[in-house]
Design an enzyme around this catalytic site. Structure first.
Site, PDB file in Angstrom:
ATOM      1  NE  ARG A 269      -3.621  -2.274   2.629  1.00 36.53           N
ATOM      2  CZ  ARG A 269      -3.298  -3.487   3.099  1.00 36.53           C
ATOM      3  NH1 ARG A 269      -2.063  -3.697   3.549  1.00 36.53           N
ATOM      4  NH2 ARG A 269      -4.179  -4.454   3.141  1.00 36.53           N
TER       5      ARG A 269
ATOM      6  CE  LYS B 210      -7.548  -1.798   5.253  1.00 38.72           C
ATOM      7  NZ  LYS B 210      -8.143  -1.785   3.888  1.00 38.72           N
TER       8      LYS B 210
ATOM      9  CG  HIS C 284      -4.964   1.404  -3.454  1.00 40.63           C
ATOM     10  ND1 HIS C 284      -4.264   0.961  -2.354  1.00 40.63           N
ATOM     11  CD2 HIS C 284      -5.973   0.501  -3.642  1.00 40.63           C
ATOM     12  CE1 HIS C 284      -4.825  -0.143  -1.886  1.00 40.63           C
ATOM     13  NE2 HIS C 284      -5.867  -0.437  -2.647  1.00 40.63           N
TER      14      HIS C 284
ATOM     15  NE  ARG D 293      -3.014  -4.093  -1.171  1.00 43.02           N
ATOM     16  CZ  ARG D 293      -2.258  -4.886  -0.429  1.00 43.02           C
ATOM     17  NH1 ARG D 293      -0.943  -4.844  -0.553  1.00 43.02           N
ATOM     18  NH2 ARG D 293      -2.780  -5.721   0.450  1.00 43.02           N
TER      19      ARG D 293
ATOM     20  CG  HIS E 135      -4.952  -9.950   0.608  1.00 43.36           C
ATOM     21  ND1 HIS E 135      -5.120  -9.831  -0.761  1.00 43.36           N
ATOM     22  CD2 HIS E 135      -5.023  -8.679   1.092  1.00 43.36           C
ATOM     23  CE1 HIS E 135      -5.286  -8.570  -1.077  1.00 43.36           C
ATOM     24  NE2 HIS E 135      -5.231  -7.851   0.026  1.00 43.36           N
TER      25      HIS E 135
ATOM     26  CE1 TYR F 197      -5.845  -4.138  -3.655  1.00 46.30           C
ATOM     27  CE2 TYR F 197      -7.098  -5.690  -2.329  1.00 46.30           C
ATOM     28  CZ  TYR F 197      -6.545  -4.448  -2.501  1.00 46.30           C
ATOM     29  OH  TYR F 197      -6.684  -3.503  -1.513  1.00 46.30           O
TER      30      TYR F 197
END
Length: 367
Positions: free
Chosen positions: A216, A239, A323, A326, A346, A355
Site C-alpha cells: 500500500r 493497516k 493504489h 497494488r 492477505h 485485486y
C-alpha cells in the site's frame, strides 16, 4: 390477545417467550413478548431464569387482567443513552488488538454515530432509524461508507445486547447497500506510460516499489533502508499489522525490474533513512525527508494526466490512482507464477481475487 404462532425453534418454550442465537458467538438470548402491546423484554441468556419469568408473567396475565395495562407499560429504568454505550464500545474494540489505522477509522465513524443519534435512548433506535441513515448515505453516492457504517452499527448493537443494554439488534434486517466499483484498473501499458512521464526520481522509485512489492501507499512511504537485512525487505503493514519478508530477488520480467536493483537506485547523494525521499528542497520539505502521502498521490495523478494528454493512454471519469498499482502487482506476479496472496499479505484468497480482477481492463488470451 393470542400469542403469535410458534416457530420451530421456540415450540418448546411457553407462550410469549422466544429465543435467538447470536451467530457470531453462539450465545442464545431469550425475550418475552407482551401479548397486549407487543413490546419485547430481554431476559438474558439463562434459559431457566427466562422460563421462570415467562411462566410468572403468563400467570399474572391470566389471573389478573387488570394488571395487563400496567405490565405492558415500559419498565421504569434509568435512561440508557446510545452515546453512553458508544463510550463503552470504544473500550471493547480497544481490547481487540486492531491495527492503529483501523482504530483511527473506527474512531472517526463512531464520532459520526454519536452526532447522528445524539440524545437517543439505545432502546428507542429502531430499524427505520438505521435504514433511513444507511439509505441516505447510499443516495449521496456513499455506498461503500453505507456498508461500512452498517457493519459497525451491527457490531455496536450486538455488543449492547450481550451487555444487556438492549434486547434487539435493529440492524439485522436492514440490507447492505450495493457498491458499484467506479475506479478504473491500471494496466501494464498504462503503468509504463505513466512511469515514462514521472518527472521526480522519487516517484519512479515509488512506482517501482509499488509494482514489485504490491504494498500500500502508506507502507511504501514508510520503507526504511534499515528494514533491508538478511537479503530481505522487512515490511509491517500499517493497516493490518501483517509482517512480511520480501526477498530482494523478487523481480518482474514484464517491467524488467528487481527489488534489489530498485533499492540500490533509492540511494542517491542525499543521506536519508527512507527509500522514497526528497532529493532537494521543495517548499517546506528538506532533502532526505520522506514523501507525504498526498504528494505521492498528486505526483502520480499528474504523470497519469500528462500521459493521457499526449495520447499515450486513455482514461475515463474515474482514472486509476496510485493504489491501483497494488492490483496490477497482484496480476503481474500471478502471471509470472508467484503467489499474489502472500505478496499482498492477505489472510484470505477471496480478498486477493478481488485485486486480481481486472474489471474488464485487460484482454483474456484463449489458446
Amino acid at each position: 390477545m393470542a400469542p403469535r404462532p410458534r416457530k420451530t425453534g421456540s415450540k418448546d418454550l411457553p407462550p410469549n417467550l422466544y429465543r435467538k442465537t447470536d451467530k457470531r458467538n453462539g450465545v442464545t438470548y431469550y425475550t418475552y413478548r407482551d401479548p397486549v402491546s407487543g413490546r419485547m423484554f430481554g431476559l438474558g441468556s439463562d434459559k431457566d431464569a427466562a422460563l421462570r419469568e415467562a411462566h410468572a408473567a403468563n400467570a399474572v396475565m391470566a389471573s389478573r387482567p387488570a394488571l395487563v395495562e400496567r405490565m405492558s407499560a415500559p419498565p421504569a429504568r434509568p435512561a440508557r443513552l446510545f452515546a453512553d454505550w458508544l463510550q463503552r464500545y470504544r473500550q471493547i474494540i480497544a481490547e481487540r488488538d486492531l491495527a492503529p489505522a483501523t482504530m483511527r477509522n473506527l474512531g472517526m465513524r463512531i464520532n459520526v454515530l454519536e452526532k447522528r443519534f445524539a440524545g437517543r435512548d439505545i432502546a428507542d433506535i429502531g430499524t427505520i432509524d438505521v435504514a433511513d441513515y444507511l439509505t441516505g448515505l447510499a443516495r449521496e453516492g456513499k455506498a461503500q461508507m453505507s456498508r461500512a457504517m452498517r457493519s459497525l452499527l451491527r457490531d455496536v448493537f450486538m455488543e449492547a445486547m450481550a451487555a444487556g443494554w438492549t434486547a434487539t439488534n435493529p440492524v439485522e434486517v436492514t440490507k447492505a447497500a450495493k457498491v458499484k466499483i467506479k475506479r478504473e484498473r491500471l494496466t501494464l501499458e498504462m503503468w509504463k506510460a505513466i512511469y515514462a512521464e514521472a518527472r521526480q526520481p522519487w516517484l519512479k522509485r515509488a512506482m517501482e516499489l509499488a509494482v514489485l512489492t504490491g504494498q500500500r501507499r502508506e507502507d511504501i512511504a514508510s520503507m526504511l533502508f534499515k528494514d533491508v537485512r538478511d537479503d530481505h525487505l522487512h515490511v509491517v503493514q500499517s493497516k493490518t499489522g501483517q509482517r512480511l519478508r520480501l526477498g530482494l530477488s523478487i523481480s518482474l520480467q514484464s517491467v524488467a525490474l528487481d527489488l534489489a536493483g530498485t533499492i540500490k537506485r533509492c540511494r542517491d547523494r542525499v543521506v536519508s533513512q527512507h527509500l522514497v525521499h526528497h532529493s532537494r528542497t521543495i517548499s517546506k520539505a528538506a532533502p532526505g525527508q520522506p514523501i507525504m502521502l498526498d504528494t505521492l498521490s498528486k505526483a502520480f495523478a499528474e504523470a497519469r494526466d500528462r500521459a493521457a494528454g499526449k495520447g499515450a493512454i486513455t482514461i475515463g471519469d474515474n482514472p486509476p490512482t496510485f493504489h491501483e498499482q497494488r492490483s496490477l502487482a497482484a496480476r503481474l506476479h500471478a502471471a509470472e507464477g508467484r503467489d499474489p496472496q502472500a505478496l499482498l499479505g492477505h489472510k484470505s484468497a477471496k480478498m486477493t481475487d478481488i485485486y486480481r480482477d481486472s474489471r474488464g481492463a485487460e484482454w483474456i488470451d484463449v489458446a
